[in-house]
Motif scaffolding. Structure first.
Motif, PDB file in Angstrom:
ATOM      1  N   SER A  39       1.321  14.524  -9.591  1.00 43.20           N
ATOM      2  CA  SER A  39       1.909  13.339  -8.956  1.00 43.20           C
ATOM      3  C   SER A  39       0.863  12.245  -8.760  1.00 43.20           C
ATOM      4  CB  SER A  39       2.566  13.711  -7.627  1.00 43.20           C
ATOM      5  OG  SER A  39       1.620  14.167  -6.672  1.00 43.20           O
ATOM      6  N   LYS A  40      -0.354  12.612  -8.382  1.00 35.37           N
ATOM      7  CA  LYS A  40      -1.394  11.607  -8.211  1.00 35.37           C
ATOM      8  C   LYS A  40      -1.854  11.049  -9.561  1.00 35.37           C
ATOM      9  CE  LYS A  40      -1.585  11.483  -3.758  1.00 35.37           C
ATOM     10  NZ  LYS A  40      -1.174  10.257  -3.030  1.00 35.37           N
ATOM     11  N   ALA A  41      -1.883  11.900 -10.582  1.00 28.77           N
ATOM     12  CA  ALA A  41      -2.216  11.413 -11.930  1.00 28.77           C
ATOM     13  C   ALA A  41      -1.169  10.419 -12.415  1.00 28.77           C
ATOM     14  CB  ALA A  41      -2.329  12.583 -12.898  1.00 28.77           C
TER      15      ALA A  41
ATOM     16  N   VAL B   7       0.857  -1.186   0.000  1.00 24.18           N
ATOM     17  CA  VAL B   7       0.000   0.000   0.000  1.00 24.18           C
ATOM     18  C   VAL B   7       0.891   1.233   0.000  1.00 24.18           C
ATOM     19  CG1 VAL B   7      -1.788   1.309   1.208  1.00 24.18           C
ATOM     20  CG2 VAL B   7      -1.857  -1.204   1.215  1.00 24.18           C
ATOM     21  N   ASN B   8       0.892   1.934  -1.110  1.00 21.60           N
ATOM     22  CA  ASN B   8       1.656   3.176  -1.228  1.00 21.60           C
ATOM     23  C   ASN B   8       0.775   4.326  -0.754  1.00 21.60           C
ATOM     24  OD1 ASN B   8       4.251   2.422  -2.328  1.00 21.60           O
ATOM     25  ND2 ASN B   8       3.156   1.806  -4.171  1.00 21.60           N
ATOM     26  N   ASN B   9       0.895   4.625   0.532  1.00 24.14           N
ATOM     27  CA  ASN B   9       0.026   5.602   1.177  1.00 24.14           C
ATOM     28  C   ASN B   9       0.713   6.940   1.435  1.00 24.14           C
ATOM     29  OD1 ASN B   9      -2.137   6.575   3.236  1.00 24.14           O
ATOM     30  ND2 ASN B   9      -0.249   6.455   4.437  1.00 24.14           N
ATOM     31  N   ALA B  10       2.005   6.928   1.731  1.00 28.59           N
ATOM     32  CA  ALA B  10       2.695   8.170   2.103  1.00 28.59           C
ATOM     33  C   ALA B  10       2.653   9.181   0.967  1.00 28.59           C
ATOM     34  CB  ALA B  10       4.152   7.871   2.475  1.00 28.59           C
ATOM     35  N   GLY B  11       2.443  10.434   1.323  1.00 27.70           N
ATOM     36  CA  GLY B  11       2.399  11.471   0.304  1.00 27.70           C
ATOM     37  C   GLY B  11       2.341  12.846   0.933  1.00 27.70           C
ATOM     38  N   THR B  12       2.517  13.856   0.119  1.00 30.36           N
ATOM     39  CA  THR B  12       2.444  15.236   0.592  1.00 30.36           C
ATOM     40  C   THR B  12       1.667  16.084  -0.399  1.00 30.36           C
ATOM     41  OG1 THR B  12       3.733  17.177   1.259  1.00 30.36           O
ATOM     42  CG2 THR B  12       4.656  15.827  -0.515  1.00 30.36           C
ATOM     43  N   VAL B  13       0.940  17.059   0.117  1.00 36.67           N
ATOM     44  CA  VAL B  13       0.218  17.998  -0.732  1.00 36.67           C
ATOM     45  C   VAL B  13       1.096  19.199  -1.090  1.00 36.67           C
ATOM     46  CG1 VAL B  13      -0.768  19.410   1.120  1.00 36.67           C
ATOM     47  CG2 VAL B  13      -2.040  19.106  -1.022  1.00 36.67           C
TER      48      VAL B  13
ATOM     49  N   ARG C  71      11.145  17.091  -3.759  1.00 36.42           N
ATOM     50  CA  ARG C  71      10.780  16.228  -2.626  1.00 36.42           C
ATOM     51  C   ARG C  71       9.403  15.618  -2.828  1.00 36.42           C
ATOM     52  NH1 ARG C  71      13.212  20.346   0.413  1.00 36.42           N
ATOM     53  NH2 ARG C  71      11.195  21.290   0.870  1.00 36.42           N
ATOM     54  N   ALA C  72       8.461  16.433  -3.298  1.00 33.14           N
ATOM     55  CA  ALA C  72       7.102  15.938  -3.499  1.00 33.14           C
ATOM     56  C   ALA C  72       7.061  14.841  -4.558  1.00 33.14           C
ATOM     57  CB  ALA C  72       6.185  17.091  -3.896  1.00 33.14           C
ATOM     58  N   LEU C  73       7.773  15.037  -5.655  1.00 36.36           N
ATOM     59  CA  LEU C  73       7.767  14.030  -6.716  1.00 36.36           C
ATOM     60  C   LEU C  73       8.470  12.749  -6.270  1.00 36.36           C
ATOM     61  CD1 LEU C  73       8.381  16.270  -9.861  1.00 36.36           C
ATOM     62  CD2 LEU C  73       6.232  15.269  -9.050  1.00 36.36           C
ATOM     63  N   ASN C  74       9.528  12.892  -5.470  1.00 30.95           N
ATOM     64  CA  ASN C  74      10.188  11.702  -4.922  1.00 30.95           C
ATOM     65  C   ASN C  74       9.228  10.906  -4.047  1.00 30.95           C
ATOM     66  OD1 ASN C  74      12.614  12.246  -6.168  1.00 30.95           O
ATOM     67  ND2 ASN C  74      13.593  13.116  -4.368  1.00 30.95           N
ATOM     68  N   LEU C  75       8.545  11.614  -3.130  1.00 33.12           N
ATOM     69  CA  LEU C  75       7.666  10.942  -2.177  1.00 33.12           C
ATOM     70  C   LEU C  75       6.393  10.428  -2.827  1.00 33.12           C
ATOM     71  CD1 LEU C  75       6.936  10.173   0.731  1.00 33.12           C
ATOM     72  CD2 LEU C  75       6.084  12.508   1.066  1.00 33.12           C
ATOM     73  N   ASN C  76       5.773  11.254  -3.666  1.00 31.01           N
ATOM     74  CA  ASN C  76       4.463  10.911  -4.229  1.00 31.01           C
ATOM     75  C   ASN C  76       4.532   9.977  -5.426  1.00 31.01           C
ATOM     76  OD1 ASN C  76       3.582  12.732  -2.323  1.00 31.01           O
ATOM     77  ND2 ASN C  76       2.622  14.139  -3.750  1.00 31.01           N
ATOM     78  N   VAL C  77       5.660  10.020  -6.154  1.00 24.56           N
ATOM     79  CA  VAL C  77       5.766   9.222  -7.383  1.00 24.56           C
ATOM     80  C   VAL C  77       6.960   8.272  -7.361  1.00 24.56           C
ATOM     81  CG1 VAL C  77       5.861   9.274  -9.901  1.00 24.56           C
ATOM     82  CG2 VAL C  77       4.714  11.134  -8.676  1.00 24.56           C
TER      83      VAL C  77
END
Length: 251
Positions: free
Chosen positions: A152-154, A81-87, A103-109
Motif C-alpha cells: 500500500s505504501k509502495a 496531507v494524506n496521513n491516515a493509515g494502518t499497519v 480495509r487497509a487498501l481502502n484507507l492506505n491507498v
C-alpha cells in the motif's frame, strides 16, 4: 493557504495540524474522531469531519456534498496531507482476514488517491496545490508479515511518480517517508507476535535505544519540507535525506 489532512486526531497527523494551525493556517481535518484539544485552541481555524476513511462509499458521499468546495472558497494555495493509515493486517500471506486487507487498501491507498483527485478537481482556480503522501521505508524495503502495508505504501510512491508525469499546472506532489516516529502505530507494532512479524525485535530495539523520532519534531520538519520551494522536485523522497541536504547547504 489552507490545509486538508487525514488522521488529524492523534500522532503525526495531530502534530502536523497543530504546527500549521499555530501559523494561522486554516485546517480541515478528516478522521474517525475529532481532536478536542485542537478544536478548543483553534476554533476559528479548524474544521473537522468525522468519517471512517476506510469506508470509500462514505468518503464519496461526503465529497458529493458542499463542505469541500466551501472550505476551498477564496483559497490562494492549498495542501493535502494524506496521513491516515494502518499497519494492519500484520500476518504472512494466507493468514490475514480478507476484510482486513480490503480495509487497509481502502484507507492506505483508495482514500488518498480519491482525495487527491477530488481536491484538484474542486480547486481549478487555485494557483498552487501541494499533495503530500505520508509514505514509509516499508514502501522501498519489504518486511515479512507486512505484505499489505508494504504494497500500500509502495502504491503511494508510484502514484506520486505518475502524477508528477501528468504535469498538471500548479500541482506538486511528493510521497515522503518520514522516518520511524514514536506514535501509537509503533506501540502496535511492538505488541505484534513474532510469528506474525518476525522483524519485531528491530522496532523494539529502536524504542529501547531512544531512536524513535518525536512526533512534533517530525511534524515541524515535514511542514518545512511541504512549504519549501523545492517540494515536489522529487516525487518520492525520504525526510532524512532532505534534512541532510539542508544541513549541508547551510554549513
Amino acid at each position: 493557504m489552507k490545509l486538508i489532512i487525514t488522521g488529524h486526531s492523534r500522532g503525526l497527523g495531530a502534530a502536523i495540524a497543530e504546527t500549521l494551525l499555530a501559523r494561522g493556517i486554516a485546517v480541515l481535518g478528516l478522521a474517525r474522531r475529532g481532536n478536542a484539544s485542537l478544536a478548543e485552541r483553534y476554533p476559528q481555524l479548524l474544521r473537522e469531519v468525522t468519517i471512517d476513511l476506510s469506508d470509500v462509499a462514505a468518503l464519496q458521499d461526503w465529497l458529493a456534498g458542499d463542505q469541500l468546495p466551501g472550505f476551498l472558497a477564496g483559497c490562494s494555495s492549498l495542501c493535502l496531507v494524506n496521513n491516515a493509515g494502518t499497519v494492519q493486517p500484520v500476518a504472512p500471506i494466507g493468514s490475514a482476514q480478507n476484510a482486513a486487507i480490503a480495509r487497509a487498501l481502502n484507507l492506505n491507498v483508495g482514500t488518498p488517491l480519491i482525495l487527491a483527485n477530488a481536491v484538484i478537481a474542486a480547486s481549478p482556480k487555485v494557483p498552487e496545490a501541494r499533495i503530500l503522501h505520508i509514505s514509509s521505508g516499508a514502501a522501498r524495503g519489504p518486511y515479512p508479515g507486512w505484505s499489505v502495508y508494504c504494497a500500500s505504501k509502495a502504491a503511494l510512491d508510484q502514484h506520486a511518480r505518475a502524477v508528477a508525469l501528468d504535469e498538471v499546472a500548479g500541482v506538486r506532489i511528493a510521497s515522503v517517508a518520514p522516518g520511524v516516529i514514536d506514535t501509537d502505530m509503533q506501540a502496535e507494532i511492538r505488541a505484534t507476535s513474532l510469528a506474525s512479524f518476525p522483524a519485531r525485535d528491530k522496532f523494539e530495539a529502536l524504542q529501547r535505544n531512544g531512536q524513535l523520532a518525536d512526533a512534533r519534531e517530525c511534524a515541524g520538519r515535514l511542514v518545512a519540507y511541504l512549504l519549501d520551494d523545492r517540494f515536489g522536485s522529487e516525487p518520492v523522497a525520504d525526510l532524512r535525506d532532505y534534512l541532510c541536504a539542508e544541513t549541508a547547504r547551510r554549513s
